[in-house]
Design a protein around this motif. Structure first.
Motif, PDB file in Angstrom:
ATOM      1  N   UNK A 112       0.831  -1.197   0.000  1.00 53.82           N
ATOM      2  CA  UNK A 112       0.000   0.000   0.000  1.00 53.82           C
ATOM      3  C   UNK A 112       0.870   1.253   0.000  1.00 53.82           C
ATOM      4  N   UNK A 113       0.341   2.350  -0.496  1.00 53.22           N
ATOM      5  CA  UNK A 113       1.096   3.617  -0.429  1.00 53.22           C
ATOM      6  C   UNK A 113       1.529   3.915   1.003  1.00 53.22           C
ATOM      7  N   UNK A 114       2.775   4.364   1.133  1.00 55.11           N
ATOM      8  CA  UNK A 114       3.362   4.617   2.436  1.00 55.11           C
ATOM      9  C   UNK A 114       4.058   3.419   3.042  1.00 55.11           C
ATOM     10  N   UNK A 115       3.899   2.278   2.429  1.00 56.45           N
ATOM     11  CA  UNK A 115       4.503   1.060   2.942  1.00 56.45           C
ATOM     12  C   UNK A 115       5.956   0.906   2.531  1.00 56.45           C
ATOM     13  N   UNK A 116       6.513  -0.257   2.889  1.00 59.15           N
ATOM     14  CA  UNK A 116       7.932  -0.533   2.648  1.00 59.15           C
ATOM     15  C   UNK A 116       8.112  -1.893   2.008  1.00 59.15           C
ATOM     16  N   UNK A 121      21.156  -4.724  -1.638  1.00 58.13           N
ATOM     17  CA  UNK A 121      19.811  -4.584  -1.100  1.00 58.13           C
ATOM     18  C   UNK A 121      19.278  -3.191  -1.436  1.00 58.13           C
ATOM     19  N   UNK A 122      17.971  -3.111  -1.575  1.00 58.65           N
ATOM     20  CA  UNK A 122      17.326  -1.817  -1.741  1.00 58.65           C
ATOM     21  C   UNK A 122      16.166  -1.732  -0.755  1.00 58.65           C
ATOM     22  N   UNK A 123      16.329  -0.919   0.272  1.00 64.09           N
ATOM     23  CA  UNK A 123      15.261  -0.683   1.231  1.00 64.09           C
ATOM     24  C   UNK A 123      14.419   0.465   0.714  1.00 64.09           C
ATOM     25  N   UNK A 124      13.153   0.178   0.478  1.00 67.06           N
ATOM     26  CA  UNK A 124      12.251   1.179  -0.096  1.00 67.06           C
ATOM     27  C   UNK A 124      11.176   1.518   0.932  1.00 67.06           C
ATOM     28  N   UNK A 125      11.187   2.743   1.391  1.00 68.21           N
ATOM     29  CA  UNK A 125      10.211   3.221   2.370  1.00 68.21           C
ATOM     30  C   UNK A 125       9.345   4.323   1.758  1.00 68.21           C
ATOM     31  N   UNK A 126       8.244   4.613   2.426  1.00 62.92           N
ATOM     32  CA  UNK A 126       7.317   5.664   1.968  1.00 62.92           C
ATOM     33  C   UNK A 126       6.998   5.503   0.484  1.00 62.92           C
ATOM     34  N   UNK A 127       6.657   4.297   0.114  1.00 63.80           N
ATOM     35  CA  UNK A 127       6.419   3.998  -1.306  1.00 63.80           C
ATOM     36  C   UNK A 127       5.204   4.745  -1.827  1.00 63.80           C
TER      37      UNK A 127
END
Length: 121
Positions: A13-17, A79-85
């Protein structure tokens, strides 16, 4: 040959990681850079983030402050940590490695098979 195996994509969901992983294996003498690109239908593949030997990193302006790239050199893994998607982050993400193979004097680009990231409510 060199193989790149990706994991970690999915629906969020939007805002997720999400956290993407990519492991390189094969006839590897050295890896000069590892990173992530992404592509959506009808658009060119674009750089998302890249980690270069020596520790420097590059990020697309659109992901700065939200994504973090890291490398485990001992495991040839990035690795790619993706936050606030955001929904606009939806794309197929491809791992890239610039590798010098044993017995060769130059590096070549290698690509993973791609992993889908979908950001939607």
């Amino acid at each position: 040959q060199v193989q790149l195996v990706e994991s970690g994509g999915g629906l969020v969901q939007p805002g997720g990681s999400l956290r993407l992983s990519c492991a390189a294996s094969g006839s590897i003498f050295s890896i000069h850079a590892m990173g992530w690109y992404r592509q959506t239908p009808g658009k060119e593949r674009e750089l998302v983030a890249q980690g270069i030997s020596g520790g420097s990193t590059n990020y697309a302006d659109s992901v700065k402050g939200r994504f973090i790239i890291s490398r485990d050199n001992a495991k040839n893994t990035v690795y790619l940590q993706m936050d606030s998607l955001k929904p606009e982050d939806t794309a197929v993400y491809y791992c890239n490695a610039k590798v010098t193979r044993w017995g060769r004097s130059r590096s070549d680009d290698y690509w993973g098979q791609g992993t889908q990231v979908t950001v939607s409510s």
